[in-house]
Design a protein around this motif. Structure first.
Motif, PDB file in Angstrom:
ATOM      1  N   THR A  28      45.160   8.889  53.083  1.00 17.26           N
ATOM      2  CA  THR A  28      45.439   7.473  53.323  1.00 17.26           C
ATOM      3  C   THR A  28      44.740   6.597  52.293  1.00 17.26           C
ATOM      4  O   THR A  28      45.306   5.621  51.788  1.00 17.26           O
ATOM      5  N   VAL A  31      46.627   6.749  49.064  1.00 13.28           N
ATOM      6  CA  VAL A  31      47.829   5.927  49.102  1.00 13.28           C
ATOM      7  C   VAL A  31      47.513   4.475  48.793  1.00 13.28           C
ATOM      8  O   VAL A  31      48.251   3.792  48.089  1.00 13.28           O
ATOM      9  N   SER A  45      53.403   7.707  51.647  1.00 17.78           N
ATOM     10  CA  SER A  45      53.176   7.120  52.971  1.00 17.78           C
ATOM     11  C   SER A  45      54.026   7.794  54.033  1.00 17.78           C
ATOM     12  O   SER A  45      53.561   8.042  55.153  1.00 17.78           O
TER      13      SER A  45
END
Length: 207
Positions: A28, A31, A45
């Motif tokens: 995460t 990203v 994602s």
């Protein structure tokens, strides 16, 4: 009599869950750093969202697979970024298409990109760029130390970067202590140096 094995098994599951949560958090965070590239960030994602859904549903294997897909997509973007920093053909030369590869769990790992150049005399220059590769850990301390680097060849400057040109004319350069650039081939030493200086080092540093 089964109390102790069950306890060990429970601890193993807890540790596995903790490791998976750490991996999800890492992906995460990666990203977030790709926000400037919407198309690729969307793919990453989506894969992370799939991993989260599977994990929350208790499907650990499916979550792991989706998370590995996300990390591989990120590695592919890193490899494409290396390729984008390679130069076009210099005057009098022609260039092959740049290639890139993301070897997530291979023998050498990391990301690589390369491009070959040819002239009318049949001479060749090849540029190879690699990041997050175990080879860098071995060469890094040598290339970063002017005294040790000088023993390998002639010190040259590629912009603000220190590089080494060996007796064979090949050039090696370390960017940000994590990206190794190698320029080699059977072309004259000055041609290999010219191609080394045509690399977009700033773009490599910005990765």
């Amino acid at each position: 009599m089964f109390g102790e094995p069950n306890g060990i098994y429970s601890e193993a599951l807890t540790f596995r869950g903790f490791a998976m949560r750490r991996s999800l958090l890492l992906a995460t965070a990666l990203v977030a750093g790709l926000a400037a590239v919407p198309a690729r960030a969307d793919e990453v994602s989506d894969a992370i969202a799939e991993a989260q859904r599977a994990y929350q549903a208790g499907q650990v294997q499916s979550a792991q697979t989706a998370l590995q897909e996300a990390l591989q997509l990120i590695a592919q973007k890193a490899a494409a970024g290396l390729a984008a920093a390679l130069p076009d053909a210099l005057p009098g030369w022609t260039a092959d298409e740049a290639t890139s590869n993301a070897a997530g769990a291979g023998m050498f790992g990391g990301a690589t990109a390369s491009r070959s150049f040819h002239n009318a005399q049949g001479q060749t220059v090849e540029i190879q760029v690699m990041s997050d590769n175990p080879l860098i850990a071995q060469l890094g301390p040598i290339l970063a130390n002017p005294m040790l680097a000088g023993a390998m060849g002639r010190l040259v400057r590629i912009g603000e970067q220190r590089a080494i040109q060996g007796n064979d004319g090949n050039v090696q350069m370390l960017v940000d202590n994590r990206i190794l650039v190698q320029v080699q081939g059977d072309a004259p030493a000055e041609a290999k140096l010219a191609y080394a200086r045509a690399i977009n080092v700033a773009r490599l540093s910005a990765r």
